[in-house]
Design an enzyme around this catalytic site. Structure first.
Site, short mmCIF file in Angstrom:
data_model
loop_
_atom_site.label_atom_id
_atom_site.label_comp_id
_atom_site.label_asym_id
_atom_site.label_seq_id
_atom_site.Cartn_x
_atom_site.Cartn_y
_atom_site.Cartn_z
N ASP A 1 -4.45 -7.51 -15.78
CA ASP A 1 -3.75 -6.55 -17.62
C ASP A 1 -4.58 -5.49 -17.61
OD1 ASP A 1 -3.20 -6.05 -19.81
OD2 ASP A 1 -2.39 -8.19 -20.19
N HIS A 2 -3.48 -4.71 -17.06
CA HIS A 2 -4.44 -3.25 -17.37
C HIS A 2 -5.06 -2.89 -18.86
CE1 HIS A 2 -0.88 -1.03 -17.87
NE2 HIS A 2 -1.07 0.00 -18.18
N LYS B 1 10.76 1.98 -26.88
CA LYS B 1 10.26 2.38 -26.53
C LYS B 1 11.71 3.98 -27.04
CE LYS B 1 10.23 0.44 -21.67
NZ LYS B 1 8.64 0.64 -21.46
N LYS C 1 -8.81 -1.11 -20.17
CA LYS C 1 -9.41 0.44 -20.75
C LYS C 1 -11.30 0.14 -21.78
CE LYS C 1 -4.67 1.11 -21.65
NZ LYS C 1 -4.21 2.54 -21.39
N ARG D 1 5.45 -3.08 4.80
CA ARG D 1 6.75 -2.96 6.22
C ARG D 1 7.09 -2.20 7.08
NH1 ARG D 1 11.39 -5.46 3.53
NH2 ARG D 1 10.69 -4.44 1.63
N GLU E 1 5.66 4.10 -26.85
CA GLU E 1 6.40 4.63 -26.09
C GLU E 1 7.58 5.52 -26.43
OE1 GLU E 1 5.78 2.60 -21.81
OE2 GLU E 1 6.43 1.23 -23.50
N HIS F 1 0.34 -7.15 -22.52
CA HIS F 1 -0.52 -6.34 -23.24
C HIS F 1 -0.83 -7.29 -25.14
CE1 HIS F 1 0.51 -4.97 -19.83
NE2 HIS F 1 1.55 -4.23 -19.60
N GLY G 1 0.86 -1.28 -0.40
CA GLY G 1 0.10 0.22 0.14
C GLY G 1 0.78 0.99 0.25
N LEU H 1 2.79 1.85 -7.57
CA LEU H 1 1.94 1.42 -7.75
C LEU H 1 0.53 1.65 -7.11
CD1 LEU H 1 0.26 0.11 -10.71
CD2 LEU H 1 -0.14 -1.84 -9.09
N ALA H 2 0.30 1.30 -6.06
CA ALA H 2 -0.83 1.75 -4.36
C ALA H 2 -1.45 3.55 -5.14
CB ALA H 2 -0.29 1.10 -3.68
N ARG H 3 0.46 4.09 -4.73
CA ARG H 3 0.48 6.04 -4.67
C ARG H 3 0.17 6.04 -5.85
NH1 ARG H 3 5.14 7.61 -4.19
NH2 ARG H 3 3.89 9.55 -3.57
P1 NAP Z 1 7.43 -1.42 -5.12
O1 NAP Z 1 7.03 1.00 -5.80
O2 NAP Z 1 8.94 -0.76 -4.94
O3 NAP Z 1 6.68 -0.73 -3.86
C1 NAP Z 1 6.70 -2.85 -3.70
C2 NAP Z 1 5.53 -2.17 -2.58
O4 NAP Z 1 5.82 -3.85 -1.65
C3 NAP Z 1 6.10 -1.34 -1.04
O5 NAP Z 1 4.69 -1.05 -0.39
C4 NAP Z 1 6.84 -2.51 -0.24
O6 NAP Z 1 6.46 -1.43 1.56
C5 NAP Z 1 5.76 -3.24 0.11
N1 NAP Z 1 6.68 -4.33 0.55
C6 NAP Z 1 8.03 -5.01 -0.42
N2 NAP Z 1 8.59 -6.10 0.72
C7 NAP Z 1 7.80 -6.61 1.04
C8 NAP Z 1 7.14 -7.17 2.34
N3 NAP Z 1 8.16 -8.43 2.56
N4 NAP Z 1 5.96 -6.89 3.46
C9 NAP Z 1 4.94 -6.28 3.22
N5 NAP Z 1 5.02 -5.55 1.87
C10 NAP Z 1 6.62 -5.27 1.68
O7 NAP Z 1 6.43 -1.63 -6.27
P2 NAP Z 1 5.51 -1.23 -7.28
O8 NAP Z 1 5.48 -0.37 -8.71
O9 NAP Z 1 4.64 -0.95 -6.78
O10 NAP Z 1 5.52 -2.64 -7.70
C11 NAP Z 1 4.57 -3.05 -7.31
C12 NAP Z 1 3.83 -4.65 -8.17
O11 NAP Z 1 3.25 -4.18 -9.36
C13 NAP Z 1 4.56 -5.31 -8.65
O12 NAP Z 1 4.92 -6.48 -8.86
C14 NAP Z 1 4.70 -4.82 -9.94
O13 NAP Z 1 6.41 -5.53 -11.12
C15 NAP Z 1 3.43 -4.47 -10.16
N6 NAP Z 1 3.43 -3.21 -10.89
C16 NAP Z 1 3.73 -2.06 -10.89
C17 NAP Z 1 3.43 -0.79 -11.74
C18 NAP Z 1 3.79 0.39 -11.23
O14 NAP Z 1 3.95 0.83 -12.38
N7 NAP Z 1 4.75 0.89 -10.61
C19 NAP Z 1 2.87 -1.32 -13.25
C20 NAP Z 1 2.57 -2.67 -13.08
C21 NAP Z 1 2.65 -3.32 -12.91
P3 NAP Z 1 7.57 -1.68 2.63
O15 NAP Z 1 9.22 -1.15 1.94
O16 NAP Z 1 7.21 -0.83 3.71
O17 NAP Z 1 7.26 -3.50 3.29
#
Ligand code: NAP
Length: 484
Positions: free
Chosen positions: A177-178, A331, A182, A51, A216, A240, A18, A22-24
């Site tokens: 798969d986002h 890209k 769409k 964590r 892209e 995709h 969270g 991605l969450a943010r």
């Molecule tokens: P990120 O920014 O590295 O965030 C990872 C999250 O996981 C953080 O909230 C981290 O928080 C938490 N985390 C890491 N280890 C943990 C553990 N042992 N227990 C509990 N929480 C843990 O990664 P992200 O970009 O958000 O990506 C998340 C997933 O979405 C990945 O599988 C990625 O491939 C996929 N994804 C991301 C995007 C994108 O645009 N970002 C797009 C498509 C798919 P803490 O460090 O506080 O634990």
């Protein structure tokens, strides 16, 4: 008109990861928009889990900052933001440890929908699934949402599927798969199966070829090291682009229901021919005005990973035999543009004095930017100049047709999350579909690795390597221009 918004049932949504990017960037802003639109009921609760040491207030602060960073100020209503933040809480939990799970359980209310979004690295999917079950947090009706990448190859995808299947039934697993969320992608199905006009022409007798482009302008930038381990084939095509191809190529399902749709997509993947070496182009961008070369971006001058790929693909079945599907993604290309173009054949005989091979009828489905559809048709050029023909677009841009309401079209993520709450898996990939996609992808990659294939360099801001242009030229065709 945009469909009336019907609130979903009350739910508890736990976002593992969270606090992550991605969450943010997507999940929390998407949920806010669903609340602001009246789709997310006030009884819903969103629980961030990661964590990092943080209390509920800390998570609300982080969420507020995320909304302000990733949403236009005009989309944020002060009261609604407060209302949204009041639905949030946070639990400190380690996916691989034992701490925090008992507390998380206390947050889960009976008699509401339970969903768990795994927005974390795939290596944590199994450990989280296991703990959700061991601690009695997720029951047989709970839903889990998993992110891409779903595996790196067939073996790892199978292992991931098995690690989830030990604890959850396939009907509980939502693989995102986002692209499938769409608006235009769903409209592709509406246009094909909701009208009489297109389906009779939707086959190799009438369709000359199909082009799918996902271009892209950005480079691999900060995620160079990660990207270099996957490349365009694994990062974009396996998921995709194959999903888009499936939606174009599939047979009409008997019903618009999850398994009927996914059964038909699976048949398409299984009908894909292996790609011949001559039908494949891989590339890496050179240094240019917008930044360093791909090799510099990934910090490995000897990298052979592609950040551009173009292929001529064949779907071996009665409907598509002889109709090539040309796909490309890359890209640092000349524009950010994703579109599907169905290029119809010429009329069998022209009564006008015009050359064959004009391909005047093209149905274009635009995914981004400016989601919409366009059909080009031939008409007479207005005026007294005799029977001169021109091709004009019949434009179906959502922005024009729906006016201000087009701005309300939900982003893919928020639509998909609402589908999870509704329990509708139609727009999510099934386990066998993902495995079939890898089963097709793996040998293509193995083949170029065995041949020691080196990606061709291309200019930044171009349409990719020249070889990619040749892929169509040699068939007497040309790529559509990559336009913003
Ligand atoms: P990120 O920014 O590295 O965030 C990872 C999250 O996981 C953080 O909230 C981290 O928080 C938490 N985390 C890491 N280890 C943990 C553990 N042992 N227990 C509990 N929480 C843990 O990664 P992200 O970009 O958000 O990506 C998340 C997933 O979405 C990945 O599988 C990625 O491939 C996929 N994804 C991301 C995007 C994108 O645009 N970002 C797009 C498509 C798919 P803490 O460090 O506080 O634990």
């Amino acid at each position: 008109m945009v469909a009336r918004i019907i609130p979903v049932e009350p739910f508890d949504l736990v976002i593992f990861g969270g606090t992550g990017d991605l969450a943010r960037r997507k999940i929390l802003p998407g949920l806010y928009r669903r609340l602001a639109d009246g789709q997310m009921p006030p009884e819903a609760r969103v629980i961030g889990a990661a964590r990092s040491e943080m209390d509920d207030e800390g998570f609300r602060k982080l969420t507020r900052e995320s909304l302000e960073e990733f949403m236009p100020a005009s989309a944020l209503d002060k009261e609604r933001v407060e209302e949204f933040l009041s639905l949030l809480s946070y639990v400190q939990v380690d996916a691989k440890g034992d701490g925090g799970w008992a507390e998380l359980k206390e947050h889960i209310r009976p008699d509401v929908v339970h969903a768990f979004y795994f927005s974390v690295a795939p290596s944590l999917f199994g450990p989280i699934a296991e703990r959700l079950k061991d601690h009695g947090i997720a029951d047989d009706n709970a839903r889990i949402v998993v992110e891409k990448p779903f595996g790196h190859d067939l073996a790892s995808a199978k292992a991931l599927n098995q690690s989830l299947a030990c604890h959850f039934d396939e009907t509980q697993i939502y693989r995102i798969d986002h692209y499938l969320g769409k608006e235009t992608v769903q409209n592709l199905m509406a246009v094909r199966f909701g009208n009489m006009l297109f389906e009779p022409l939707w086959n190799s007798q009438y369709v000359d070829h199909i082009q799918i482009t996902v271009a892209e302008t950005v480079g691999v930038g900060g995620r160079g090291e990660y990207y270099d381990r996957s490349g365009a084939m694994r990062d974009m095509v396996q998921n995709h682009l194959l999903q888009l191809l499936c939606l174009i190529a599939m047979e009409p399902p008997s019903r618009y229901d999850p398994d009927a749709v996914r059964d038909e997509k699976l048949k398409v993947i299984r009908a894909l021919e292996p790609v011949r070496p001559d039908d494949l182009v891989r590339g890496q961008y050179r240094e240019g005005p917008d930044g360093p070369s791909y090799l510099e971006d990934v910090g490995d001058p000897r990298s052979r990973t592609e950040c551009f790929i173009a292929m001529r693909m064949s779907v071996s079945n009665w409907r598509w035999a002889g109709t090539p599907f040309y796909i490309r993604t890359g890209k640092r290309l000349k524009a950010r543009a994703s579109e599907i173009a169905i290029v119809f054949k010429d009329a069998p005989h022209s009564i006008f004095d015009v050359p064959q091979g004009r391909h005047s009828n093209v149905l274009t489905i635009r995914l981004q930017p400016n989601e919409g559809m366009q059909m080009t048709v031939t008409i007479k050029e207005p005026g007294p100049g005799g029977m001169r023909l021109i091709d004009v677009p019949l434009d179906m841009s959502f922005a024009e047709a729906l006016g201000e309401q087009a701005a309300d079209i939900p982003d893919a993520y928020e639509r998909l999350i609402m589908d999870v709450i509704r329990g509708n898996q139609t727009l999510f990939m099934r386990g066998d579909e993902v495995e079939a996609a890898w089963a097709w992808t793996d040998p293509v990659i193995a083949d170029w690795e065995a041949r020691g294939h080196v990606p061709s360099p291309y200019e930044q801001g171009s349409s990719g390597p020249d070889d990619a242009l040749m892929l169509l030229h040699r068939d007497g065709r040309r790529w559509r221009e990559i336009r913003p």
